[in-house]
Scaffold this motif. Structure first.
Motif, mmCIF file in Angstrom:
data_model
loop_
_atom_site.group_PDB
_atom_site.id
_atom_site.type_symbol
_atom_site.label_atom_id
_atom_site.label_comp_id
_atom_site.label_asym_id
_atom_site.label_seq_id
_atom_site.Cartn_x
_atom_site.Cartn_y
_atom_site.Cartn_z
ATOM 1 N N GLU A 26 0.159 -1.501 0.055
ATOM 2 C CA GLU A 26 -0.095 -0.078 -0.239
ATOM 3 C C GLU A 26 0.827 1.250 0.011
ATOM 4 O OE1 GLU A 26 -2.541 -0.256 3.487
ATOM 5 O OE2 GLU A 26 -3.317 -2.345 2.818
ATOM 6 N N ASN A 27 2.453 1.578 1.211
ATOM 7 C CA ASN A 27 2.719 2.488 1.183
ATOM 8 C C ASN A 27 4.165 3.249 0.137
ATOM 9 O OD1 ASN A 27 0.807 3.859 2.721
ATOM 10 N ND2 ASN A 27 1.391 1.867 4.409
ATOM 11 N N ASP A 229 1.376 -6.554 -7.191
ATOM 12 C CA ASP A 229 1.725 -5.930 -5.599
ATOM 13 C C ASP A 229 2.577 -7.292 -5.501
ATOM 14 O OD1 ASP A 229 0.512 -4.399 -5.374
ATOM 15 O OD2 ASP A 229 -1.336 -5.142 -4.222
ATOM 16 N N THR A 378 -2.132 -9.678 -4.112
ATOM 17 C CA THR A 378 -2.620 -8.763 -3.219
ATOM 18 C C THR A 378 -2.834 -8.916 -1.620
ATOM 19 O OG1 THR A 378 -4.615 -8.494 -3.106
ATOM 20 C CG2 THR A 378 -3.840 -7.203 -4.835
#
Length: 406
Positions: A26-27, A229, A378
Motif C-alpha cells: 500500500e505504501n 503487488d 494482493t
C-alpha cells in the motif's frame, strides 16, 4: 523462551507478516527488479532485519531485466517467418525454427545466462542477514526468498489460466509440428528442399495455420509496464523468513552450532539472476562449513504446501534428504507438507542446486491460480493460517538441524 514457545507464537508471526505485506503493497512503489520501488522495500526489510540479526548487508550485482521474457518476441517472429518459409524453402524454415527454439530453451526453459549479453543491463542487490550461534559454527541455514515482484502475465490476467496454458502449449506444439513437417519435406525434395509446397505438403503447411493465433498471442504474454503487488509471490516468503528470525531474537533463542541467515534475492523473476549472482560471489564460502538454502516461495495454498524434489521445469534435482527432513519437521508440528516436483517454472533453489549447493524449496502453489502474476496477488489475498504453519515448520526444522532441545 524455548523453541516450543516460538512455535506457539506462530500466529503472532503470521499477523506480523500480513501487516507488513499490507504496509509494503500500500505504501511503497511496485517492486520490479532493479527498480526504485524494489530498492525502497529492500531497505525497509533491511531495517526490520537489523532488529533481529547480528549482521545485515546488501550486495550489488548486474543483470539483464529482460532475460526471462525478452526472448519471446524473437522466438515468435522466427516461428512466423518459419511458417512462411515452409512453402518455399524447407532449409530456411528449419534454420528459422532453430533460431526460435534456441532462446526458448536456453532462457525460457533452462534459465541460463548464455544470451544475457543481448539485453540491456541493470543493477540490483541481494540482501543477507545473519544470526550468529553460541558456539563453533558447524552449519549454516539460509532462509531464502525474493524481493522483486513479477510483471503481469497479461494473457493469464485477462483470459484466465486455461487460455494461458493452452496458448503456451499450442505455441510449442506448433513449432514442433512445423519442424517435423519441414524435415519430412526436406527429405522428400532433397538438396535445400526448395520448391513451392504442393499436394499433400501444401495441405500439411496449411494445417499449420491453426498455430498462428497461439504464436501471435505470445506477443501479449507479459505486460512489462505493469508490475503486480506480489504479496504471495514473494512477500509471503520474505516476511516469513524475517518473522522466524524476529521470533528467535525476541525470545532470546540462539542456536548452539547453526548460523541462521536470511537471504533475500533480487531478479528472481528475471530468470533467477540474483541467486546466480550470490553463487558467483560466494562459491568458496561454504567449503569449510556446510550450508543449506531453504527457499520459501509463494506460500498461499494450504493443501499445496510441499517441498520440491525437482526444480526448473522438472530438470534440476534438489536436496532430497534435506527436503524430506523438512517434511518430517512439518509433520511433527502438525503441518501437512507433501513432496512434489516443480514441473512448471522454478524458484531460486534451482539456481543454488545447479551450482552445487544443498538447496530445496517450500512452496504452496498449485497450477495457475487467478492471483499468479496478476493484480489479484494482493495482501488481502494471503493465507494467515498457512503462514503460521510455515513459521512453525521452519522453526522446528532449524531446531532439529541444531540438535536442540524442544
Amino acid at each position: 523462551m524455548s523453541w516450543t514457545e516460538i512455535k506457539k507464537s506462530a500466529e503472532d508471526g503470521a499477523e506480523f507478516v500480513l501487516a507488513e505485506a499490507a504496509n509494503i503493497t500500500e505504501n511503497y512503489p511496485k517492486r520490479a527488479a532493479g527498480s526504485e520501488g524494489e530498492k525502497q522495500v529492500r531497505e525497509h526489510l533491511a531495517s526490520l532485519l537489523s532488529q533481529c540479526a547480528d549482521d545485515v548487508r546488501a550486495e550489488s550485482f548486474s543483470f539483464a531485466p529482460d532475460a526471462a521474457t525478452g526472448w519471446i518476441y524473437l522466438t515468435v517472429v522466427c516461428a512466423l517467418l518459419a511458417f512462411v518459409a515452409y512453402f518455399f524453402v524447407a532449409f530456411v524454415s528449419v534454420v528459422l525454427i532453430i533460431l526460435a527454439l534456441v532462446p526458448f530453451v536456453l532462457q525460457g526453459v533452462l534459465c541460463l545466462r548464455s544470451l544475457d549479453g543481448m539485453y540491456k543491463t541493470s543493477v540490483s542487490e541481494n540482501l543477507v542477514a545473519t544470526a550468529k550461534c553460541k558456539g563453533e559454527v558447524k552449519r549454516r541455514i539460509y532462509l531464502c526468498a525474493h524481493v522483486d515482484a513479477a510483471p503481469e502475465f497479461r494473457l493469464h490476467a485477462k483470459l484466465g489460466g486455461k487460455f494461458f496454458a493452452a496458448a503456451m502449449a499450442g505455441s510449442v506444439v506448433g513449432v514442433l509440428y512445423m519442424l517435423a513437417a519441414n524435415i519430412a519435406r526436406w527429405v522428400w525434395l532433397g538438396s535445400m528442399g526448395a520448391a513451392l509446397a504442393a499436394d499433400a505438403y501444401l495441405i500439411v503447411g496449411l494445417v499449420g495455420l491453426i498455430f498462428i493465433p497461439f504464436w501471435v498471442s505470445c506477443f501479449f504474454f507479459v505486460d512489462k509496464r505493469k508490475t503486480v503487488d506480489g504479496a504471495n509471490d514473494d512477500l509471503s516468503g520474505c516476511l516469513t523468513a524475517v518473522a522466524v528470525l524476529k521470533a528467535m531474537r525476541e525470545s532470546g533463542t540462539v542456536c548452539e552450532n547453526t548460523e541462521v541467515g536470511v537471504l533475500l534475492t533480487s531478479a528472481e523473476e528475471c530468470g533467477l539472476r540474483g541467486a546466480y549472482a550470490w553463487c558467483d560471489a560466494h562459491a568458496a564460502d561454504d567449503k569449510d562449513v556446510p550450508a543449506l538454502y531453504l527457499v520459501l516461495d509463494t506460500l498461499r495454498e494450504s493443501d499445496k504446501l510441499a517441498v520440491t524434489s525437482r526444480e526448473l521445469n522438472g530438470l534440476q534435482k534438489t536436496d532430497a534428504e534435506e527436503a524430506a527432513a523438512f517434511a518430517e519437521a512439518a509433520q511433527a508440528v502438525g503441518v501437512n507438507c507433501k513432496k512434489s516436483a516443480c514441473m512448471f517454472g522454478a524458484t531460486d533453489a534451482a539456481a543454488f542446486a545447479r551450482r552445487g549447493a544443498r538447496a530445496f524449496s517450500v512452496t504452496a502453489l498449485g497450477g495457475l491460480p487467478e492471483y499468479y502474476h496478476t493484480d489479484k496477488d494482493t495482501a488481502d489475498n494471503m493465507n494467515a493460517p498457512l503462514i503460521a504453519d510455515c513459521i512453525k515448520a521452519v522453526a522446528e526444522f532449524i531446531r532439529r538441524a541444531d540438535n536442540a532441545e524442544d
